[in-house]
Structures are given as structure tokens and as C-alpha cells.
Write a protein that holds these residues in place. Structure first.
Motif, PDB file in Angstrom:
ATOM      1  N   VAL A 363       0.864  -1.184   0.000  1.00  0.00           N
ATOM      2  CA  VAL A 363       0.000   0.000   0.000  1.00  0.00           C
ATOM      3  C   VAL A 363       0.899   1.232   0.000  1.00  0.00           C
ATOM      4  O   VAL A 363       1.944   1.255   0.659  1.00  0.00           O
ATOM      5  N   ARG A 364       0.457   2.257  -0.740  1.00  0.00           N
ATOM      6  CA  ARG A 364       1.206   3.524  -0.719  1.00  0.00           C
ATOM      7  C   ARG A 364       0.707   4.339   0.473  1.00  0.00           C
ATOM      8  O   ARG A 364      -0.441   4.799   0.492  1.00  0.00           O
ATOM      9  N   LEU A 365       1.591   4.546   1.462  1.00  0.00           N
ATOM     10  CA  LEU A 365       1.197   5.239   2.682  1.00  0.00           C
ATOM     11  C   LEU A 365       2.440   5.817   3.355  1.00  0.00           C
ATOM     12  O   LEU A 365       3.572   5.597   2.930  1.00  0.00           O
ATOM     13  N   ASP A 366       2.176   6.583   4.432  1.00  0.00           N
ATOM     14  CA  ASP A 366       3.249   7.110   5.274  1.00  0.00           C
ATOM     15  C   ASP A 366       3.462   6.095   6.395  1.00  0.00           C
ATOM     16  O   ASP A 366       2.632   5.981   7.307  1.00  0.00           O
ATOM     17  N   PRO A 367       4.522   5.322   6.364  1.00  0.00           N
ATOM     18  CA  PRO A 367       4.681   4.246   7.351  1.00  0.00           C
ATOM     19  C   PRO A 367       4.738   4.755   8.786  1.00  0.00           C
ATOM     20  O   PRO A 367       4.226   4.102   9.695  1.00  0.00           O
ATOM     21  N   GLN A 368       5.341   5.937   9.003  1.00  0.00           N
ATOM     22  CA  GLN A 368       5.436   6.451  10.364  1.00  0.00           C
ATOM     23  C   GLN A 368       4.045   6.774  10.905  1.00  0.00           C
ATOM     24  O   GLN A 368       3.720   6.469  12.062  1.00  0.00           O
ATOM     25  N   ARG A 369       3.195   7.386  10.083  1.00  0.00           N
ATOM     26  CA  ARG A 369       1.872   7.774  10.540  1.00  0.00           C
ATOM     27  C   ARG A 369       0.951   6.572  10.707  1.00  0.00           C
ATOM     28  O   ARG A 369       0.185   6.495  11.676  1.00  0.00           O
ATOM     29  N   ILE A 370       1.023   5.619   9.791  1.00  0.00           N
ATOM     30  CA  ILE A 370       0.187   4.420   9.937  1.00  0.00           C
ATOM     31  C   ILE A 370       0.673   3.582  11.114  1.00  0.00           C
ATOM     32  O   ILE A 370      -0.131   2.971  11.835  1.00  0.00           O
ATOM     33  N   ARG A 371       1.976   3.585  11.362  1.00  0.00           N
ATOM     34  CA  ARG A 371       2.485   2.903  12.555  1.00  0.00           C
ATOM     35  C   ARG A 371       1.928   3.599  13.806  1.00  0.00           C
ATOM     36  O   ARG A 371       1.567   2.929  14.787  1.00  0.00           O
ATOM     37  N   GLN A 372       1.823   4.931  13.777  1.00  0.00           N
ATOM     38  CA  GLN A 372       1.237   5.651  14.906  1.00  0.00           C
ATOM     39  C   GLN A 372      -0.223   5.255  15.090  1.00  0.00           C
ATOM     40  O   GLN A 372      -0.699   5.097  16.227  1.00  0.00           O
ATOM     41  N   VAL A 373      -0.958   5.058  13.987  1.00  0.00           N
ATOM     42  CA  VAL A 373      -2.363   4.617  14.071  1.00  0.00           C
ATOM     43  C   VAL A 373      -2.440   3.252  14.740  1.00  0.00           C
ATOM     44  O   VAL A 373      -3.251   3.020  15.652  1.00  0.00           O
ATOM     45  N   LEU A 374      -1.590   2.306  14.283  1.00  0.00           N
ATOM     46  CA  LEU A 374      -1.609   0.955  14.854  1.00  0.00           C
ATOM     47  C   LEU A 374      -1.235   0.979  16.327  1.00  0.00           C
ATOM     48  O   LEU A 374      -1.877   0.287  17.151  1.00  0.00           O
ATOM     49  N   ASP A 375      -0.214   1.760  16.673  1.00  0.00           N
ATOM     50  CA  ASP A 375       0.182   1.845  18.084  1.00  0.00           C
ATOM     51  C   ASP A 375      -0.949   2.405  18.939  1.00  0.00           C
ATOM     52  O   ASP A 375      -1.201   1.914  20.058  1.00  0.00           O
ATOM     53  N   ASN A 376      -1.641   3.423  18.443  1.00  0.00           N
ATOM     54  CA  ASN A 376      -2.738   4.015  19.221  1.00  0.00           C
ATOM     55  C   ASN A 376      -3.876   3.016  19.425  1.00  0.00           C
ATOM     56  O   ASN A 376      -4.450   2.920  20.514  1.00  0.00           O
TER      57      ASN A 376
END
Length: 477
Positions: A363-376
Motif C-alpha cells: 500500500v502507498r502510505l506514510d509508514p510512520q503515521r500508519i504505525r502511529q495509528v496501529l500503536d494508538n
């Protein structure tokens, strides 16, 4: 003068202006009809008189041929003359019945000498008024000229004009009065809409729950007015919706400011309290000082995280030209595994299961921000469930979208709270206790980041289970 009249006309109501315009148009039509009718009547009467003169001249011509002049008396007010004419002169035979000023008769006789047909002419004889002259040839070189008064024709035409003026004037007055009433009735729906608009203008639109109580509910006026009424009510509905959105935004802003003030006040008071402790000698002992400094750093870090989340939300809400995302092609499955490893290390008392199916989900995404979503989402599952509660993460991909589902077997979220679960500073725990939660921004940040990627995040489940499902388009922006 004309400009002043024009300004006065523009100041009149629409119905009055239309009625006056209709009256002016009718006046032009009536004037045209009257002119044509009068001209036709005058021409008709003159032709009738000319035909009568022609019949009279037939008898008079025989009399002139026999006796040289007309011996039979003409009608009252008529004149008769016989002329000997040549190329350049016309001599009156006597006796003759002619007016004192007979130049018009002589001119017509002279003209008749050069004509091959009978001539008719309308002239005005001094002291006698308008006359109709008719000339005919009795024999070569002899011309008979008769003159008949046009007074009766003029009187008839004057009476006709008078009748037309009176009749058209009454018709015009009736047309303006009745037309004004009909126009007023036809324009009443517009007046009703104007009254509705005035009512809206007097309504206080600054109220938080402001809603326009007025609508135009008329049914008259025809198709055009019905279309205008529909557009008017649609505009009011749009204004109502905009006011409702504004009121909701103001309400959320006030709540946001209140919650942010509440969240920041507690760490600030802690920092102030620990700073005050340094005034006492006991607090300056090495062990005590290090303990207080550690608490100060913890409170400062807590404020830093809160402010970072608030700044990120503000940037996402502002929809900046340069969005705070750095997207690239990323394996979502690997990103989920990294988040799972971090969760196991930080929350060993919550068993975590990861289901990926073994497939690579690009998927084309911002890995840092999606990682923040998963962590939250994972942190939310750990914080709001008791120790030992099982947590699972499931990754699935398709041609159009990829999905990540974070589920836990905790107490679940009440249905009444699910609609507001992504609101900022909202906690299911109304007591705002911090031993079971953070600032209340984690889910808000997660939802905003997912929307920034063009995806959605939804909450489901029931009693004994909670499932957060993140959907990202295959080509997230």
C-alpha cells in the motif's frame, strides 16, 4: 425632468411599474388603432362625397354643354364653375356660382387642361373652410369644376375621435386598475417570500442552535413562481444546514478548548508544585532532588506528547497544501508485525495474535503515521481492558483496499458511546481518571491520520468484544 421621472418610476413597486407599463403599451396600441380608424373613416366619407359629386356633374355637364353654363342651382353650400381652358389660361364663364376667392377652382381647371382623367382635390377656401373640388371635361377646351363643403365630414370625424378618446380612455383606466389588481394577486407569492426574507433578517443568527423557523409554503403563482419558491426554500435549507454545522463546530471548539485547558492544567500545576518544592532545603538533597526532577521531566514529556497530538490534529484539520504525510510503497503486513512486537514488549500481560495470511500487502502510505495509528489502536485495547485480555490484529488485502482489524475481548464499548468514540478528549470513562487512559486524543489522531490517507476507521463489536477496522485504499494519497 426625464431623469427625475425615471428615478421616480424606478422607486415604484414592481406591480405598479408593470401596470403602468401595460397602460403605456395599451395607450400606444389604442392611439395606433384610433389613427388608422380615423384615417379610414375620413377617406371613406371623402370617397362617398366624390362619388356623389360625380353623379351631380353628369347632369351639370349636360346643362353646361347645352347652355354654356350651369343653370341648375347646386346643393346648398356647393359651388359650380365652367372654364374655357387652354395650355396656359383658364377663363371663367358667367354667370357662375363661385366663392369670392376662386383661385383654387381656377388652378384645378388649369390643371385639368393637361390631364386625361377627372381630378379630385381637397383645399381650404378662405372664409368657407375645407372643400372637396372635382373637375371634369365637358367638351374639348371646356372644364366643369364643382366644390362640395367638407364640414359634415370634419364633424363626423371629430365625433368619431371624441368617441374613441372616451372609449379608449375608459378602457385604459379599466385595464390599468384591473391589471394592477391581477398583478398584485399574481405577485403576492413574491410578496410572501419577501415577508419571509424580512422575518429571517430579523432572526438572531448568532445563537448557537440557530435555526430559521420560516419557510415559504404558498402554492399560487404559476410554474415560474413555484420554481423560485423551491429555490428559495432550498436556499433556506442550505442556510439551516450551514448554521447547524457552524453551531456544532462552535460547540466542539468550546468543548475542545475546555478539555485542552483541563488536560494542560494538571501537568502545569504539577510542574509548578515540584518547582516550589525546590525552595525547601529537604528538596535539595541529592536523592530527593533527582526524584523531583524525574517527575518534572515526566510531566514535561506528557505535555509535549499532548501538544504534539494537538498540533498534528490542527495541521490535518487545516488541510494544508503540503500535508504532513510522506507516502511511499510499504508492506502493510510488515508494518503490523513491527507494531505487534512493540506491543508485546510494552504490554506483556495482554496476549497478542497476528493474522496475516502470509501474503504481502503493498500500500502507498506514510509508514510512520500508519504505525502511529496501529500503536494508538493497540494501546487503546491494552489500556481499556483488564490484564490477560486477548488482543488480535488481522491484515487482509484486496485489489482496491487493504484492511487492518484490531480486536480485543474486553468489556466492549456501549452503543451510546460509539458515535463519539473518535471525538477529541472524549472518554467512555466520564470520571476522566488517568490510571485507565491517556489524554483522550489517541483515537482522534488515529481517525484523522487514516482520513488523511483517504481511508476510514470504524468501530464495531458488542458486549465482550471491540473491533476497530482500518480501511486504506490501495493507492492512498
Amino acid at each position: 425632468m426625464i431623469r427625475r421621472w425615471w428615478r421616480a418610476h424606478r422607486g415604484l413597486r414592481l406591480g405598479t411599474r408593470l401596470a403602468l407599463g401595460l397602460g403605456a403599451l395599451s395607450l400606444v396600441v389604442f392611439a395606433g388603432v384610433g389613427t388608422v380608424l380615423t384615417a379610414y373613416m375620413r377617406d371613406y366619407l371623402e370617397r362617398q362625397l366624390a362619388d356623389q359629386m360625380k353623379l351631380v356633374q353628369i347632369v351639370q355637364s349636360k346643362d353646361a354643354a347645352a347652355h354654356g353654363t350651369v343653370r341648375r342651382k347646386p346643393y346648398y353650400g356647393w359651388y359650380t364653375a365652367v372654364y374655357d381652358v387652354s395650355a396656359s389660361s383658364a377663363d371663367l364663364r358667367t354667370p357662375a356660382e363661385v366663392p369670392a376667392d376662386s383661385r383654387a377652382l381656377t388652378d384645378l381647371a388649369r390643371t385639368m387642361a393637361r390631364s386625361e382623367k377627372d381630378l379630385t382635390r381637397t383645399v381650404r377656401i378662405g372664409g368657407h373652410g375645407p372643400y372637396l373640388l372635382r373637375a371634369c371635361e365637358v367638351e374639348p377646351g371646356v372644364v366643369l369644376v364643382s366644390a362640395a363643403p367638407l364640414g359634415d365630414v370634419e364633424d363626423t370625424v371629430d365625433r368619431l375621435v371624441t368617441v374613441q378618446v372616451v372609449a379608449f380612455g375608459l378602457a385604459l383606466l379599466a385595464l390599468v386598475v384591473l391589471g394592477r389588481r391581477m398583478l398584485r394577486r399574481g405577485l403576492k407569492p413574491l410578496s410572501d417570500m419577501a415577508s419571509t426574507a424580512h422575518g429571517i433578517a430579523s432572526h438572531d443568527l448568532t445563537e448557537s442552535a440557530s435555526r430559521l423557523p420560516l419557510r415559504d409554503g404558498g402554492r399560487d403563482g404559476g410554474q415560474e413562481v413555484a420554481e423560485l419558491r423551491t429555490a428559495f426554500n432550498t436556499m433556506l435549507e442550505h442556510i439551516d444546514a450551514s448554521l447547524a454545522v457552524r453551531a456544532e463546530a462552535e460547540r466542539r471548539l468550546r468543548r475542545f478548548v475546555a478539555d485542552a485547558s483541563h488536560e494542560l492544567r494538571t501537568p502545569l500545576m504539577s510542574v509548578r508544585g515540584y518547582a516550589d518544592l525546590f525552595q525547601y532545603a529537604a528538596a535539595n538533597e541529592p536523592a530527593e532532588r533527582e526524584r523531583h526532577l524525574a517527575r518534572l521531566r515526566a510531566e514535561a514529556a506528557r505535555m509535549g506528547v499532548l501538544l504534539d497530538d494537538l498540533l498534528l490534529l490542527a495541521r490535518l484539520d487545516a488541510d494544508e497544501v503540503e500535508a504532513p504525510l510522506r507516502c511511499r510503497e510499504t508492506d502493510l503486513t510488515e508494518l503490523v508485525r513491527q507494531a505487534a512486537d512493540a506491543f508485546r514488549a510494552g504490554h506483556p500481560d495482554h496476549p497478542l495474535t497476528v493474522r496475516t495470511g502470509g501474503a504481502v500487502v503493498k500500500v502507498r502510505l506514510d509508514p510512520q503515521r500508519i504505525r502511529q495509528v496501529l500503536d494508538n489502536l493497540l494501546t487503546n485495547a491494552a489500556v481499556h481492558t483488564p490484564p490477560g485480555t486477548a488482543v488480535s490484529v488481522t491484515v487482509s488485502g484486496g485489489a482496491d483496499a487493504a484492511r487492518v482489524a484490531v480486536a480485543d475481548a474486553g468489556p466492549g464499548i456501549p452503543a451510546a458511546d460509539r458515535e463519539r468514540i473518535f471525538d477529541r478528549f472524549y472518554r467512555v470513562d466520564k470520571a476522566r481518571s488517568r490510571d485507565r487512559g491517556g489524554s483522550g486524543l489517541g483515537l482522534s489522531v488515529a481517525a484523522s491520520l487514516v482520513r488523511a490517507h483517504g481511508g476510514t476507521v470504524e468501530v464495531g463489536g458488542g458486549p465482550g468484544a471491540t473491533v476497530f477496522t482500518v480501511t486504506l485504499p490501495a493507492a492512498a494519497r
